[in-house]
Design an enzyme around this catalytic site. Structure first.
Site, PDB file in Angstrom:
ATOM      1  N   ASN A 177      98.539 -49.473 -20.981  1.00  0.00           N
ATOM      2  CA  ASN A 177      99.078 -48.692 -19.857  1.00  0.00           C
ATOM      3  C   ASN A 177      99.535 -49.551 -18.672  1.00  0.00           C
ATOM      4  OD1 ASN A 177      96.322 -49.198 -19.318  1.00  0.00           O
ATOM      5  ND2 ASN A 177      96.285 -47.548 -17.829  1.00  0.00           N
ATOM      6  N   LYS A 200      94.045 -60.289 -27.388  1.00  0.00           N
ATOM      7  CA  LYS A 200      94.485 -59.300 -28.382  1.00  0.00           C
ATOM      8  C   LYS A 200      95.010 -58.110 -27.575  1.00  0.00           C
ATOM      9  CE  LYS A 200      93.799 -55.760 -30.264  1.00  0.00           C
ATOM     10  NZ  LYS A 200      94.729 -54.587 -30.189  1.00  0.00           N
ATOM     11  N   GLY A 253      89.647 -50.694 -21.648  1.00  0.00           N
ATOM     12  CA  GLY A 253      90.083 -49.646 -22.564  1.00  0.00           C
ATOM     13  C   GLY A 253      89.198 -48.431 -22.431  1.00  0.00           C
ATOM     14  N   SER A 254      89.117 -47.657 -23.496  1.00  0.00           N
ATOM     15  CA  SER A 254      88.386 -46.394 -23.444  1.00  0.00           C
ATOM     16  C   SER A 254      86.879 -46.631 -23.432  1.00  0.00           C
ATOM     17  CB  SER A 254      88.767 -45.545 -24.649  1.00  0.00           C
ATOM     18  OG  SER A 254      88.408 -46.230 -25.827  1.00  0.00           O
ATOM     19  N   GLY A 258      84.644 -49.201 -25.649  1.00  0.00           N
ATOM     20  CA  GLY A 258      83.799 -50.099 -24.854  1.00  0.00           C
ATOM     21  C   GLY A 258      82.348 -50.085 -25.307  1.00  0.00           C
ATOM     22  N   GLU A 275      85.750 -52.662 -18.647  1.00  0.00           N
ATOM     23  CA  GLU A 275      86.443 -51.819 -17.659  1.00  0.00           C
ATOM     24  C   GLU A 275      86.956 -50.611 -18.415  1.00  0.00           C
ATOM     25  OE1 GLU A 275      86.595 -52.389 -14.473  1.00  0.00           O
ATOM     26  OE2 GLU A 275      85.815 -54.424 -14.478  1.00  0.00           O
ATOM     27  N   CYS A 309      94.117 -45.525 -15.569  1.00  0.00           N
ATOM     28  CA  CYS A 309      92.669 -45.281 -15.526  1.00  0.00           C
ATOM     29  C   CYS A 309      92.265 -44.678 -14.201  1.00  0.00           C
ATOM     30  CB  CYS A 309      91.921 -46.579 -15.772  1.00  0.00           C
ATOM     31  SG  CYS A 309      92.473 -47.922 -14.713  1.00  0.00           S
ATOM     32  N   GLU A 408      88.705 -37.471 -20.185  1.00  0.00           N
ATOM     33  CA  GLU A 408      89.927 -38.168 -19.789  1.00  0.00           C
ATOM     34  C   GLU A 408      91.083 -37.723 -20.687  1.00  0.00           C
ATOM     35  OE1 GLU A 408      89.967 -42.423 -20.408  1.00  0.00           O
ATOM     36  OE2 GLU A 408      90.794 -42.734 -18.411  1.00  0.00           O
ATOM     37  N   GLU A 487      87.104 -56.740 -11.698  1.00  0.00           N
ATOM     38  CA  GLU A 487      88.252 -57.627 -11.875  1.00  0.00           C
ATOM     39  C   GLU A 487      88.994 -57.715 -10.546  1.00  0.00           C
ATOM     40  OE1 GLU A 487      90.431 -56.768 -15.460  1.00  0.00           O
ATOM     41  OE2 GLU A 487      88.652 -57.441 -16.524  1.00  0.00           O
TER      42      GLU A 487
END
Ligand code: NAP
Length: 518
Positions: A177, A200, A253-254, A258, A275, A309, A408, A487
């Protein structure tokens, strides 16, 4: 395929992509391993397509597996000692060049982002690419700081301080995204701290990741410091997480993925930074500037098609201003222009893929089945080219426990929940498993500051929507949005370094620490 392999060099890739559809040859791009383009060991490939015209293949990339991860990790290990020993100010200089190259490639990279994942061009160029450039600018100065701690020793003739050292080889796994900013911020942070990386990227945006890595090389990042292995999460991604030569995993990611990744990496005692998802609320209090809140809700809810997100996917509004807010908001959402993200004036592009379109549509049905009212939208937009367009959607009368208010959706769907007072507003706003971003609108600064303390989120906004983070501040969330890392901003250094405590004794005699204060 192997004979046809080409380096995804920025100078080559951009003209190639702008000519797509005008000639038959679809380019094939290799992984970037040790500075060289490499096909998958088993030569498997996958296509990257345009969500606005799904039959248009932008390019083929390796569908990599464990053997390719092995090669990339080996390249990252080979490059590590040289990069670790490069003085941090010199690494910072390279980051300054990365910032300069990202600015130079903003238009082309932005266009590729729009093509590959469907975000409108202004956002791709303006937020995604510019954000990565801004972080590189910020982090380049870190090369001359990279500070530790000095404290007095309790022991005479002794001093102590800390050093920051890289962790080693870091595996980065990213979603589609923010296909420049998220890989960019991880790479920039990790390499600034002296680590080498294997990225990746998401299977929907491999070309953007390869081009990004090429730009890093163009800026002078040595071969092997940044490696990119394209492929699927269940294959290349899992192999990266489980590889014993990878010292840390940084994943965005999701929450579902995670949990799995955190479990595997944790059992191998790797550092793991997660995250994850969000279900972010804008709270509109009874004394809010309602039109300002509407502006914020439209931008926060539908920028990037709600595929952020931090998207403002929930509105929690006080009953006293609910009608005014809702009428104005729905009118503005109805007027949003949906279409090809590269056409000027388009505000909402396609969703990233068919699965995303199906998911968004299924949540509309789920919402309605639980008693929500469809205020606008609620259907896919028919498109001759088959683009994954969905009408910007508003669901009203949503109960706080409804699935559309808890889960979500990651699309252009915003739910509205009306509350009776401030206490209920807070309870509803905080009442999800996530804690990424939250906003409150009020004209009363004291009331707003009280909310700043009570909102359960890693990032909070007063009189601004839940999107719009700036790179000099820490980015991340609490609760099931992550595992405590941040981050961007100064926190990047914490994430990507080990701390070494150093004791220098110049007394010339054995000193038994702990006894000197008696
Ligand atoms: P995703 O399905 O979790 O995938 C993210 C990345 O992980 C992709 O590269 C994916 O590969 C890979 N992957 C999936 N399962 C894996 C596994 N078991 N082992 C190793 N790798 C695996 O998420 P997404 O749909 O791409 O992105 C949307 C999600 O990201 C949303 O939940 C959003 O909130 C979250 N997000 C969070 C932040 C934040 O900073 N908190 C920022 C942006 C996005 P494939 O592409 O092959 O599936």
């Amino acid at each position: 395929m192997t004979t046809n392999i080409r380096h995804a060099a920025s100078t080559e890739l951009l003209p190639e992509l702008t000519r797509l559809g005008e000639h038959d040859a679809i380019p094939y791009y290799g992984n970037l391993i040790g500075g060289k383009p490499r096909p998958a060991v088993d030569e498997a490939v996958m296509a990257s397509t345009n969500p606005a015209r799904p039959t248009q293949i932008l390019g083929y990339v390796p569908a990599s597996g464990a053997a390719d991860i092995e090669a990339a990790v080996a390249a990252a290990h080979a490059a590590f000692p040289g990069w670790r020993d490069t003085p941090a100010p010199q690494r910072g200089q390279i980051l300054a060049r990365i910032a300069e190259r990202l600015h130079a490639h903003r238009d082309g990279l932005g266009r590729l982002v729009s093509r590959e994942m469907g975000k409108v061009y202004d956002e791709a160029r303006g937020y995604d690419v510019r954000g990565a450039a801004a972080l590189a600018e910020y982090m380049s100065g870190e090369g001359r700081r990279f500070t530790g701690v000095t404290s007095p020793s309790e022991t005479p003739g002794r001093m102590g301080f800390t050093l920051r050292e890289p962790i080693g080889v870091v595996g980065l796994i990213t979603p589609w995204n923010l296909p420049v900013l998220t890989p960019g911020q991880k790479i920039i942070g990790a390499i600034m701290c002296g680590n080498t990386v294997v990225l990746k990227p998401a299977e929907d945006t491999p070309l953007t990741a390869l081009l990004l890595a090429e730009i890093f090389q163009e800026a002078g990042v040595p071969d092997g410091v940044v490696n990119v292995v394209t492929g699927r999460g269940g294959e290349a991604g899992q192999a990266l997480v489980a590889h014993p030569g990878v010292d840390m995993i940084s994943f965005t990611g999701s929450t579902a993925a995670g949990r799995t990744i955190g479990g595997v990496a944790g059992s191998l005692l790797k550092r793991v930074s997660l995250e994850l998802g969000g279900k972010n609320a804008i709270v509109v209090l009874d004394d809010a500037d309602v039109q300002l809140a509407v502006d914020g809700a439209v931008w926060g809810g539908y920028a990037s098609n709600g595929q952020r997100c931090t998207a403002s996917s929930r509105i929690v509004v006080d009953r006293r201003v609910a009608a005014e807010f809702t009428d104005s908001f729905v009118a503005r959402v109805r007027a949003l222009r949906v279409g090809d993200p590269l056409i000027e004036g388009v505000q909402v592009g396609p969703l990233v893929n068919q699965a995303a379109l199906d998911k968004v549509d299924s949540y509309t049905r789920i919402g309605l089945s639980q008693g929500a009212e469809l205020l606008t939208g609620g259907r896919p937009v028919p498109d001759a080219a088959g683009g994954y367009y969905y009408q910007p959607t508003v669901l009203g009368n949503v109960a706080p426990t409804d699935r559309v208010a808890q889960e979500e959706i990651f699309g252009p769907t915003v739910s509205i929940t009306v509350v009776d007072d401030e206490d209920e507003a807070l309870q509803v706003a905080n009442g999800t498993e996530y804690g990424l971003s939250m906003a409150v609108y009020t004209r009363d600064a004291s009331r707003g500051l009280a909310w700043v303390h009570r909102m359960e989120a890693g990032m909070v906004y007063l009189n601004a929507p839940t999107i719009g983070a700036e790179v000099q501040f820490p980015f991340g969330g609490i609760k099931n949005t992550g595992n405590g890392h941040r981050e961007t901003g100064p926190s990047v250094i914490e994430q990507f370094t080990e701390v070494k405590s150093v004791y220098l004794d110049y007394s010339g005699q054995l000193q038994r620490t702990g006894f000197t204060l008696d």
